[in-house]
Design a protein around this motif. Structure first.
Motif, PDB file in Angstrom:
ATOM      1  N   THR A 143      25.378 -11.294 -14.934  1.00  0.00           N
ATOM      2  CA  THR A 143      24.807 -12.754 -14.960  1.00  0.00           C
ATOM      3  C   THR A 143      24.071 -13.072 -13.439  1.00  0.00           C
ATOM      4  OG1 THR A 143      26.739 -13.501 -16.096  1.00  0.00           O
ATOM      5  CG2 THR A 143      25.833 -15.028 -14.500  1.00  0.00           C
ATOM      6  N   ILE A 144      24.728 -12.421 -12.392  1.00  0.00           N
ATOM      7  CA  ILE A 144      23.874 -12.609 -11.142  1.00  0.00           C
ATOM      8  C   ILE A 144      22.448 -12.013 -11.145  1.00  0.00           C
ATOM      9  CG2 ILE A 144      24.049 -11.959  -8.738  1.00  0.00           C
ATOM     10  CD1 ILE A 144      25.860 -14.159  -9.379  1.00  0.00           C
ATOM     11  N   VAL A 147      20.246 -14.371 -13.105  1.00  0.00           N
ATOM     12  CA  VAL A 147      20.014 -15.762 -12.263  1.00  0.00           C
ATOM     13  C   VAL A 147      19.037 -15.094 -11.171  1.00  0.00           C
ATOM     14  CG1 VAL A 147      21.205 -17.348 -10.611  1.00  0.00           C
ATOM     15  CG2 VAL A 147      22.188 -16.571 -13.035  1.00  0.00           C
ATOM     16  N   SER A 150      15.773 -14.930 -12.472  1.00  0.00           N
ATOM     17  CA  SER A 150      15.245 -16.058 -12.854  1.00  0.00           C
ATOM     18  C   SER A 150      14.689 -16.828 -11.516  1.00  0.00           C
ATOM     19  CB  SER A 150      16.265 -16.994 -13.639  1.00  0.00           C
ATOM     20  OG  SER A 150      16.618 -16.318 -14.704  1.00  0.00           O
ATOM     21  N   VAL A 151      15.554 -16.964 -10.610  1.00  0.00           N
ATOM     22  CA  VAL A 151      15.077 -17.733  -9.141  1.00  0.00           C
ATOM     23  C   VAL A 151      13.746 -17.076  -8.887  1.00  0.00           C
ATOM     24  CG1 VAL A 151      15.858 -17.800  -7.069  1.00  0.00           C
ATOM     25  CG2 VAL A 151      17.467 -18.092  -8.778  1.00  0.00           C
ATOM     26  N   THR A 172      16.979 -26.646 -10.612  1.00  0.00           N
ATOM     27  CA  THR A 172      17.302 -25.525 -10.028  1.00  0.00           C
ATOM     28  C   THR A 172      19.039 -25.750  -9.911  1.00  0.00           C
ATOM     29  OG1 THR A 172      16.819 -26.187  -7.862  1.00  0.00           O
ATOM     30  CG2 THR A 172      15.157 -24.918  -8.832  1.00  0.00           C
ATOM     31  N   LEU A 175      20.333 -25.141 -13.623  1.00  0.00           N
ATOM     32  CA  LEU A 175      20.043 -23.583 -14.090  1.00  0.00           C
ATOM     33  C   LEU A 175      20.732 -22.557 -13.189  1.00  0.00           C
ATOM     34  CD1 LEU A 175      16.212 -23.783 -15.010  1.00  0.00           C
ATOM     35  CD2 LEU A 175      18.223 -23.745 -16.512  1.00  0.00           C
ATOM     36  N   PHE A 176      20.718 -22.540 -11.706  1.00  0.00           N
ATOM     37  CA  PHE A 176      20.979 -21.500 -10.932  1.00  0.00           C
ATOM     38  C   PHE A 176      22.447 -21.861 -10.451  1.00  0.00           C
ATOM     39  CE2 PHE A 176      16.346 -21.498 -10.461  1.00  0.00           C
ATOM     40  CZ  PHE A 176      15.924 -20.858 -11.703  1.00  0.00           C
ATOM     41  N   VAL A 179      25.238 -23.122 -14.594  1.00  0.00           N
ATOM     42  CA  VAL A 179      25.285 -22.288 -15.423  1.00  0.00           C
ATOM     43  C   VAL A 179      25.986 -21.043 -15.236  1.00  0.00           C
ATOM     44  CG1 VAL A 179      23.748 -20.692 -17.263  1.00  0.00           C
ATOM     45  CG2 VAL A 179      23.249 -23.156 -16.801  1.00  0.00           C
ATOM     46  N   PRO A 180      25.672 -20.234 -13.986  1.00  0.00           N
ATOM     47  CA  PRO A 180      26.429 -19.073 -13.813  1.00  0.00           C
ATOM     48  C   PRO A 180      28.013 -19.381 -13.335  1.00  0.00           C
ATOM     49  CG  PRO A 180      24.738 -19.641 -11.910  1.00  0.00           C
ATOM     50  CD  PRO A 180      24.374 -20.542 -13.194  1.00  0.00           C
TER      51      PRO A 180
END
Length: 223
Positions: A143-144, A147, A150-151, A172, A175-176, A179-180
């Motif tokens: 997941t990290i 993410v 994606s960042v 942001t 999403l960042f 979500v995580p």
């Protein structure tokens, strides 16, 4: 290479507002191409900065250097830079995972130690199902990684664009952050206990987190 970065930081302050904006977009876009040689990247950025300062001193426009499409110019430069070795990419990946584990373990260990030994609100020891813990670490790392990727992709996408800071913060943040956070919350509370159980004092989490932080810092200094 740190000398090149420091020189770049100093010279960049000589740019006017317009040239600084376009150059910093160019710099961020190129530096975020992680599979490229750091040394070559910084040398190219310094060369561009020197050319732009000359144009500025002569009262000429930055489009004479970057053309009418700065994003395409940046893409062309990235395409010409030599690629870095896969080992370095792997080191960066491991460094990111170590930072993630250090933050999680240090914060969890500190909070649980304070609540246990300071306020007697928790047991001084905690039991972990090794199978469940392994699943959380693996899924958490994935997941990290997603993410983080994606960042960086978002930051590259936002280069050379004028984006509302409020919209950027809301998008942001969702999403960042949310979500995580939801993924980790769901794993922590809903995964059933699997495999053998290990009972340790809660402060060992903090010690383990410090070890991961040390490894991450060593990797960062080497890269």
């Amino acid at each position: 290479m740190s000398t090149l970065v420091e020189e770049n930081n100093e010279k960049r302050n000589q740019l006017n507002k317009e040239n600084k904006k376009i150059y910093e977009d160019m710099m961020v876009y190129i530096r975020l191409s992680f599979n490229k040689s750091d040394q070559e990247t910084e040398e190219v950025l310094m060369e561009l900065l020197d050319h732009l300062l000359v144009l500025q001193a002569e009262g000429r426009n930055s489009s004479e250097l970057f053309g009418s499409d700065p994003r395409q110019y940046a893409k062309d430069i990235v395409g010409e830079l030599p690629q870095t070795v896969p080992r370095k990419m792997m080191a960066l990946f491991v460094m990111g995972i170590c930072y993630f584990l250090s933050v999680y373990m240090l914060s969890t260990g500190l909070i649980q130690t304070i609540l246990s030994y300071g306020f007697q609100q928790l047991e001084p020891t905690k039991s972990y199902s090794l199978g469940t813990t392994a699943i959380i670490i693996i899924l958490g790392s994935i997941t990290i990684s997603v993410v983080g990727y994606s960042v960086f992709r978002y930051i590259k996408w936002s280069c050379f664009r004028d984006i509302s800071k409020i919209k950027e913060f809301l998008v942001t943040g969702f999403l960042f952050g949310i979500v995580p956070g939801t993924v980790f919350f769901a794993m922590y509370y809903w995964l059933p206990p699997l495999g053998p159980t290990l009972t340790v004092p809660v402060y060992w989490l903090g010690i383990a987190g410090a070890v991961f932080l040390l490894v991450a810092e060593i990797l960062r200094r080497k890269n």
